[in-house]
Design an enzyme around this catalytic site. Structure first.
Site, PDB file in Angstrom:
ATOM      1  N   ASP A 224       0.839  -1.213   0.000  1.00 23.21           N
ATOM      2  CA  ASP A 224       0.000   0.000   0.000  1.00 23.21           C
ATOM      3  C   ASP A 224       0.869   1.255   0.000  1.00 23.21           C
ATOM      4  OD1 ASP A 224       0.678  -1.124   2.416  1.00 23.21           O
ATOM      5  OD2 ASP A 224      -1.146  -0.560   3.474  1.00 23.21           O
ATOM      6  N   ASP A 248       0.288  -7.573 -10.720  1.00 23.08           N
ATOM      7  CA  ASP A 248      -0.732  -7.242 -11.716  1.00 23.08           C
ATOM      8  C   ASP A 248      -1.246  -5.825 -11.481  1.00 23.08           C
ATOM      9  OD1 ASP A 248      -2.468  -7.597 -13.799  1.00 23.08           O
ATOM     10  OD2 ASP A 248      -4.007  -8.579 -12.587  1.00 23.08           O
TER      11      ASP A 248
END
Ligand code: NAD
Length: 361
Positions: A224, A248
């Site tokens: 994050d 991804d």
């Protein structure tokens, strides 16, 4: 000797960008022997699978594939042809460079990131349990017995699977890439503070492998925080190595940093085979409109030429693409200041312009 290459047009906008890319690759003067193989939703009715065996057989012969995107119908319980292809050929490294070229409309300049995504494990391993099945009941029972957590039976389960072997080889791939390409730093990205076991194993293994490469800087980031840092100061990063799912997501984020999916290329690499494809999907709403940008696939073609050791051709095609981008005239809607710009050209006209440009570089 021509290079034998398996050409998979895919579906949606795949066939249009594949044709445009095939044309520019042939215009480099390099000789190819294309083995065209079909995969995708249309194959399902004919062969009962979206990835017929002859696609895999062909790549096993040619060892190199160039692939358009393939649609995975969401929520229908179908496995992705893309994920299956990567697993069947053990294409464990998904290499996705994100580089700004002058003329690209981006909020950033001088981005030069390499995303190295693990391609075979994690939540993509395909180990899933459907609610209401006997197997699912078994798994719920085991979880209740071993952890004391009785999960809601009206649920579904996908297993996050990370191994030492796959982590070691992907992290080594990142460091080897750094050495060969004179890059300065590798950052391992994870969420080991929460997924202490799976991501913890990824991080511990990456830390261990990093010791084998004292000449390359190494650090780790929580995923994050990594997202925020990439948006705020992407210039601080060089090569990122990530488990499958984070890889991804971060590669689409990185495509956003450089001006969009229309220019973001990729390669799936294993010890024996390599398949080159754009980062983007099949953009089905634009299919058969000669509209989308073929450059992401053309840049994937540049990566393929380098893999085939056709360095001069790779450089010429890359330079031609850079020129067309910088000039901003013969580009598709996504590279224009506004998406409804009437001067935007179509997919095949980009190929024409690139071929014309290559005559001068
Ligand atoms: P997508 O990448 O196909 O498209 C998202 C949006 O990005 C498009 O609507 C378009 O606005 C833009 N875009 C994408 N490619 C572009 C291009 N070449 N030029 C200009 N604009 C472009 O993502 P999606 O809509 O989430 O996925 C569609 C299908 O593709 C899904 O079935 C998905 O599973 C599949 N997919 C396949 C691959 C692959 O084959 N490797 C990768 C990602 C998604």
């Amino acid at each position: 000797m021509p290079h034998a290459v398996t050409l998979i047009p895919g579906d949606g906008t795949g066939p249009e960008i594949t044709e445009a890319t095939r044309r520019v690759l042939e215009a480099t003067g390099v000789a190819f022997e294309w083995e065209v193989r079909q995969a995708g939703a249309e194959m399902l009715e004919k062969y009962g699978t979206i990835l017929p065996d002859d696609v895999i057989d062909s790549i096993k012969r040619t060892r190199v594939g160039l692939k358009g995107p393939i649609t995975t119908p969401a929520g229908k319980g179908l496995r992705s042809a893309n994920v299956t292809l990567r697993k069947k050929l053990d294409l464990y490294a998904n290499l996705r460079p994100a580089k700004t070229y002058p003329g690209l409309r981006s909020r950033y300049e001088n981005i030069d990131l390499i995303i190295v995504r693990e391609n075979t494990e994690d939540l993509y391993a395909g180990i899933e349990f459907q609610r209401g099945t006997a197997e699912y009941e078994d798994v719920l029972e085991t979880i209740a017995r071993t952890t004391g957590n009785r999960l809601d039976p009206n649920s579904a389960l996908s297993i996050k699977f990370i191994s030492v072997m796959a982590t070691r080889r992907i992290v080594r791939f990142a460091f080897e890439y750094a050495r060969i390409n004179n890059r300065r730093k590798v950052t391992a990205v994870h969420k080991a503070n929460i997924m202490r076991l799976s991501d913890g194993l990824f991080l511990a293994t990456a830390n261990e492998v990093a010791k084998e490469y004292p000449d390359i800087q190494y650090e780790d980031r929580i995923v994050d925080n990594m997202c925020m840092q990439l948006v705020q100061k992407p210039e601080c990063y060089d090569i990122l190595v990530l488990p499958n799912l984070y890889g991804d997501i971060i590669s689409d984020l990185s495509a956003g940093l450089i001006g969009g999916l229309g220019v973001a290329p990729g390669a799936n690499i294993g010890n024996d085979y390599a398949v080159f494809e754009p980062v983007h999907g099949s953009a089905p709403k634009y299919a058969r409109q000669n509209k989308v940008n073929p450059m992401a696939m053309m840049f994937s073609g540049v990566m393929m030429l380098r893999h085939l050791r056709e360095k001069d051709a790779a450089l010429r095609l890359e330079k031609a693409l850079m020129h067309i981008i910088a000039e901003g005239k013969y580009v598709t809607y996504d590279l224009k200041p506004r998406a409804d710009d009437p001067t935007a050209v179509g997919t095949s006209q980009v190929a024409d312009a690139v071929i014309e440009r290559m005559r001068h570089v």
